[in-house]
Design an enzyme around this catalytic site. Structure first.
Site, PDB file in Angstrom:
ATOM      1  N   GLN A   1       9.383  38.191  53.014  1.00  0.00           N
ATOM      2  CA  GLN A   1       9.853  38.202  53.836  1.00  0.00           C
ATOM      3  C   GLN A   1       9.860  36.768  54.900  1.00  0.00           C
ATOM      4  O   GLN A   1      10.364  36.291  55.494  1.00  0.00           O
ATOM      5  CB  GLN A   1       9.512  39.504  55.108  1.00  0.00           C
ATOM      6  CG  GLN A   1      10.151  40.730  54.718  1.00  0.00           C
ATOM      7  CD  GLN A   1      11.582  40.613  54.773  1.00  0.00           C
ATOM      8  OE1 GLN A   1      12.228  39.700  55.577  1.00  0.00           O
ATOM      9  NE2 GLN A   1      12.519  41.502  53.735  1.00  0.00           N
TER      10      GLN A   1
ATOM     11  N   LYS B   1      16.872  37.314  48.798  1.00  0.00           N
ATOM     12  CA  LYS B   1      16.420  37.245  50.283  1.00  0.00           C
ATOM     13  C   LYS B   1      16.589  35.991  51.360  1.00  0.00           C
ATOM     14  O   LYS B   1      16.398  35.738  52.393  1.00  0.00           O
ATOM     15  CB  LYS B   1      15.459  38.089  50.841  1.00  0.00           C
ATOM     16  CG  LYS B   1      15.372  39.390  50.348  1.00  0.00           C
ATOM     17  CD  LYS B   1      14.117  40.221  50.649  1.00  0.00           C
ATOM     18  CE  LYS B   1      13.625  41.344  50.385  1.00  0.00           C
ATOM     19  NZ  LYS B   1      14.476  42.591  50.921  1.00  0.00           N
TER      20      LYS B   1
ATOM     21  N   CYS C   1      11.257  51.557  52.046  1.00  0.00           N
ATOM     22  CA  CYS C   1      10.655  51.087  50.282  1.00  0.00           C
ATOM     23  C   CYS C   1       8.851  51.159  51.343  1.00  0.00           C
ATOM     24  O   CYS C   1       7.768  50.080  50.270  1.00  0.00           O
ATOM     25  CB  CYS C   1      10.559  49.769  49.883  1.00  0.00           C
ATOM     26  SG  CYS C   1      11.511  50.343  49.067  1.00  0.00           S
TER      27      CYS C   1
END
Length: 423
Positions: A219, A242, A380
């Site tokens: 992230q 991502k 998750c």
């Protein structure tokens, strides 16, 4: 970044010094998914980012013009494909400010990267009674591999708790560090809450007791500059999908001395120097970890995606997502019955929330009727959900193509859901 911009696919070293102001509305024009779905408000980038046209074109063009297997062919097409493959490795090195491209290992994603470290460094360096320290904020990918290693060789998995604000409890983290701690494995930005962890401080404290540090950067890599030398960690992982790149490609960065000492994980072609029925000599780092035909096209697409981010300016991406995060926090906090889950001292790009009387799955379904795409579930991170005492949350997450109007659409859709449920 408009479609015709001269910054398109320009490596950072060649990008002009003067760049236009960051405008997510202009950036959004680079993403064909929004031209083809003009009414969709996409707020699920933490799960997987959309792809700019330059990446889509690069992948298609590579198959049309440059595809061949790498490292093995003496003919020109194979050599050209090999050059692009290794150029992608250098792009990743630059993206992370690694010392050498030899420290960059291409894998299928961050999950495979963590498993690789667990099954190579972990199996060769750890023994029964050694401790691996993680946090309550981790994704399953940074929990399960260490549990598997625990069950195999008898290490101890130690968990540092979050604090009351949703960040890492640093005092409790320090208390759990000991001479038995051999590895600290932590997220950089928590995918379920958006909590930004103080990774430099974590590394310093872990190294003080002789522990190595692995950071899950899934992230963080799409949202902020990452300098592995400045952070001081020993391993850093992230996924291509991502970071606006293709699926099925990811990166393991590791300090060269550690990678060099680690045994291979998988056996096969390209990770060998010579093979007899009696003995195999393995290739050098990083190739000894890249058995078989790699995702050649994926590495090229990833490199283009990283160059695209660099051309936009990663510092400006961070500023944009920080502003949008603050706007989203303030907007959701004004809606009665909405509880925004805490994320510590600093949150980035993720808003995880509950709405009184509406299950997250029901809420996400209703939001979809208003063309607002969010994620609902445990993200998750089931142990974290257990710690929070909830089965699931609704999560809205931002990317470089989102702006305040997307947050406004989210707010409008939440209010409509509340009215539907009589809340």
């Amino acid at each position: 970044m408009s479609k015709d911009s001269d910054l398109r696919h320009v490596p950072v070293s060649e990008a002009p010094l003067s760049r236009p102001a960051f405008d997510p509305r202009v950036v959004k024009q680079d993403f064909p998914i929004f031209r083809n779905n003009p009414d969709v408000v996409f707020l699920d980038t933490a799960a997987s980012a959309q792809k700019p046209q330059v990446v889509i074109d690069a992948v298609s063009s590579f198959y049309e013009r440059d595809y061949a297997n790498v490292h093995r062919g003496v003919y020109g097409l194979s050599q050209r494909a090999t050059d692009k493959y290794e150029a992608a490795r250098e792009t990743v090195r630059r993206f992370l400010n690694a010392k050498t491209a030899k420290e960059i290992v291409f894998v299928r994603g961050a999950t495979e990267a963590i498993n690789l470290v667990a099954q190579t460094w972990g199996l060769s360096m750890l023994k029964a009674g050694d401790e691996v320290l993680i946090t309550e904020l981790e994704h399953h990918s940074n929990i399960v591999p260490w549990q598997m290693l625990r069950d195999r060789i008898g290490i101890k998995l130690v968990v540092a708790p979050m604090d009351a604000t949703g960040g890492l409890d640093m005092a409790a983290f320090e208390e759990r560090l000991s001479a038995r701690t051999r590895l600290v494995a932590v997220t950089h930005v928590a995918n379920a809450l958006g909590s930004v962890l103080p990774v430099e401080a974590i590394v310093a404290k872990a190294h003080a007791v002789g522990a190595k540090v692995l950071i899950d950067g899934c992230q963080a890599a799409p949202r902020m500059p990452v300098d592995v030398q400045a952070i001081g960690c020993d391993f850093y992982v992230f996924s291509g999908h991502k970071t606006y790149g293709p699926t099925g490609i990811g990166v393991l960065w590791g300090r060269f001395d550690l990678l060099d000492a680690m045994p291979p994980w998988q056996g096969g072609g390209d990770m060998i120097l010579s093979v007899t029925f009696e003995h195999t000599d393995f290739n050098e780092v990083p190739h000894k970890f890249e058995a078989g035909t790699p995702d050649i096209t994926g590495t090229h697409g990833l490199a283009v995606a990283l160059d695209y981010m660099e051309a936009l300016g990663r510092d400006r991406i961070l500023e944009h997502e920080e502003r949008l995060t603050q706007y989203g926090e303030e907007a959701l906090s004004r809606i009665p019955g909405v509880k925004l889950l805490g994320a510590g001292q600093r949150r980035l790009a993720v808003l995880s929330f509950e709405v009184d009387g509406i299950h997250p799955h029901d809420l996400a379904t209703i939001l979809d009727k208003h063309r607002v795409a969010v994620r609902a579930g445990h993200h998750c991170a089931q142990p974290l959900m257990d710690r929070l005492g909830v089965p699931a949350t609704t999560r809205a997450s931002f990317g470089i193509y989102n702006d305040e109007s997307d947050v406004d659409a989210l707010v409008t859709a939440i209010k409509a859901a509340k009215e539907l449920f009589g809340r």
